[in-house]
Scaffold this motif. Structure first.
Motif, PDB file in Angstrom:
ATOM      1  N   ALA A  36      20.908  35.429  25.717  1.00 24.33           N
ATOM      2  CA  ALA A  36      20.447  35.335  24.087  1.00 24.33           C
ATOM      3  C   ALA A  36      21.428  34.682  23.321  1.00 24.33           C
ATOM      4  O   ALA A  36      21.073  33.796  22.690  1.00 24.33           O
TER       5      ALA A  36
ATOM      6  N   ALA B 237      21.197  30.859  24.248  1.00 24.87           N
ATOM      7  CA  ALA B 237      19.869  30.397  23.854  1.00 24.87           C
ATOM      8  C   ALA B 237      19.982  30.067  22.122  1.00 24.87           C
ATOM      9  O   ALA B 237      19.586  29.268  21.551  1.00 24.87           O
TER      10      ALA B 237
ATOM     11  N   PHE C 104      17.602  27.878  19.998  1.00 24.86           N
ATOM     12  CA  PHE C 104      16.056  28.716  20.551  1.00 24.86           C
ATOM     13  C   PHE C 104      15.309  27.565  20.776  1.00 24.86           C
ATOM     14  O   PHE C 104      14.077  27.635  20.152  1.00 24.86           O
TER      15      PHE C 104
ATOM     16  N   THR D 149      14.661  27.120  26.160  1.00 24.26           N
ATOM     17  CA  THR D 149      15.606  28.204  25.999  1.00 24.26           C
ATOM     18  C   THR D 149      14.735  29.344  25.742  1.00 24.26           C
ATOM     19  O   THR D 149      15.206  30.307  26.376  1.00 24.26           O
ATOM     20  N   ARG D 150      13.818  29.152  24.920  1.00 22.77           N
ATOM     21  CA  ARG D 150      12.919  30.469  24.863  1.00 22.77           C
ATOM     22  C   ARG D 150      12.008  30.939  25.766  1.00 22.77           C
ATOM     23  O   ARG D 150      11.969  32.072  26.197  1.00 22.77           O
ATOM     24  N   ARG D 151      11.613  29.887  26.570  1.00 23.92           N
ATOM     25  CA  ARG D 151      10.805  30.197  28.050  1.00 23.92           C
ATOM     26  C   ARG D 151      11.825  30.710  28.884  1.00 23.92           C
ATOM     27  O   ARG D 151      11.602  31.841  29.593  1.00 23.92           O
TER      28      ARG D 151
ATOM     29  N   ASP E 206       3.673  31.779  23.244  1.00 20.18           N
ATOM     30  CA  ASP E 206       3.576  30.319  23.070  1.00 20.18           C
ATOM     31  C   ASP E 206       2.540  29.653  23.940  1.00 20.18           C
ATOM     32  O   ASP E 206       2.608  29.299  24.910  1.00 20.18           O
TER      33      ASP E 206
END
Length: 392
Positions: free
Chosen positions: A320, A323, A328, A332-334, A369
């Motif tokens: 985290a 990321a 973010f 990187t969120r995925r 998303d």
């Protein structure tokens, strides 16, 4: 147990529990299929289709529950419900996004924007590009306040002043709706803009005025500070290293030169400059291994809690943090969602199947998303893991 039997056990588990895990994975794929169906339609359906899709999903789910003793029929109905739910979820997101677009009547007109610099500014040879979050938009010709419910991607040519995330500015700009060339099978700028939820693009005209110093946006301000520290540490002689370093450390590829991109394209390694699951996984894996090793060296801690618990927390925290330094971004969120699901399975120690974990991760990514299906990285990430699971 042979390798084929081990693979079947990994994918299916055993008994009813294995069937449930397989159904979750299949349901995630059906949810994905519903989203894909919407994105392959020639035009966006009317808002009324949302209620129809949601009603179909609810009806199919209710029928599947009523026929739960008839496994084949119940499974087919459950998959239909998942596909209809995916279609409805993607349609709701698309309808909300359509309401955030720039009014066509405002294209090409001088507008006065008051708002905040959001994200890390991207220096270019001809100026700078940056994300701007308007709080108030005024038509310069009429003085009327106009609606712009979304962020804009602005270019400021020439010698713009230094921009800091969180600063409040008043800018005179011209905007247009997200648009780009139709590029079958390749990168489409318009899709990229929609993917990153921009309401418009444009450029600054006649300068601007800083209204307030930077507030909030601490992560992006930290990223800017680190980029400038790297620039200062490398000095004039380290310009060639600045682009790759900031790309890998901060997710900022604006410093990459055309010559560097040409080398990466020729060697097929351009994806290494985009922080994604590979990078986040490496950082999380190193943190997990280090924490587990240190934990086992303290006997009273190892006896009280198994090392996998603190190691999973350390891995997730490190992933985290990385990321966050990467801003973010969408990949990187995925990757962070996939990491969180995988570490949750590891921390619980319940031996859930790989297909179950992969299905959970896919469902979580799509719920957060639904536009992720437009990103080739989604297919590469989940496709590669699925092949590994099937070949195990």
């Amino acid at each position: 147990m042979g390798s084929g039997a081990r693979g079947a056990h990994i994918i299916h588990g055993s008994g009813r529990q294995g069937e449930g895990r397989l159904m979750l994975a299949a349901g995630s794929v059906a949810f994905l299929a519903g989203i894909l169906l919407l994105h392959h339609l020639p035009a966006l359906p009317p808002a009324g289709a949302l209620g129809l899709a949601a009603g179909l999903a609810a009806t199919a789910a209710g029928a599947a529950f009523a026929l739960r003793r008839r496994r084949v029929r119940a499974a087919a109905l459950a998959l239909c419900a998942a596909a209809a739910a995916g279609f409805a979820w993607a349609l709701a997101d698309a309808l909300a996004g359509r309401g955030r677009a720039l009014d066509p009547a405002l294209e090409g007109r001088d507008l006065v924007l008051e708002g905040t610099v959001a994200g890390l500014p991207e220096p270019r040879p001809a100026g700078v590009r940056f994300r701007f979050r308007p709080a108030r938009v005024v038509d310069a010709a009429t003085g009327a306040v106009v609606a712009l419910p979304g962020d804009v991607r602005l270019a400021w040519f020439g010698r713009p002043p230094p921009l800091v995330p969180g600063e409040r500015w008043r800018l005179r700009a011209r905007l247009r709706r997200p648009a780009g060339f139709f590029n079958p099978g390749g990168f489409r700028y318009e899709d990229w803009l929609h993917r990153h939820r921009y309401a418009a693009t444009g450029y600054v005209r006649g300068g601007g005025r800083r209204l307030a110093p930077a507030r909030g946006h601490r992560i992006d301000r930290l990223r800017l500070h680190l980029r400038e520290r790297l620039r200062a540490a490398l000095g004039p002689g380290g310009t060639a290293l600045l682009g790759p370093l900031t790309a890998l450390a901060l997710g900022d590829r604006s410093g990459m030169t055309p010559a560097q991109w040409a080398v990466l394209r020729a060697t097929g390694t351009g994806h290494l400059m985009a922080i994604s699951g590979l990078h986040v996984g490496l950082v999380a894996g190193m943190a997990l291994a280090a924490c587990a090793g240190l934990w086992r060296r303290v006997p009273w801690l190892a006896r009280r809690w198994p090392a996998r618990l603190p190691a999973s927390v350390a891995g997730l925290a490190a992933g985290a943090g990385y990321a966050a330094l990467a801003g973010f971004s969408v990949p990187t969120r995925r990757a962070l969602v996939m990491l969180a699901v995988g570490l949750a399975v590891l921390a619980t120690g319940r031996g859930r199947s790989s297909a179950h974990a992969l299905g959970l991760a896919l469902l979580a990514v799509l719920l957060l998303d639904p536009r992720a299906v437009l990103d080739p990285g989604l297919w590469l990430s989940f496709g590669a893991v699925a092949v590994i699971v099937l070949a195990a």
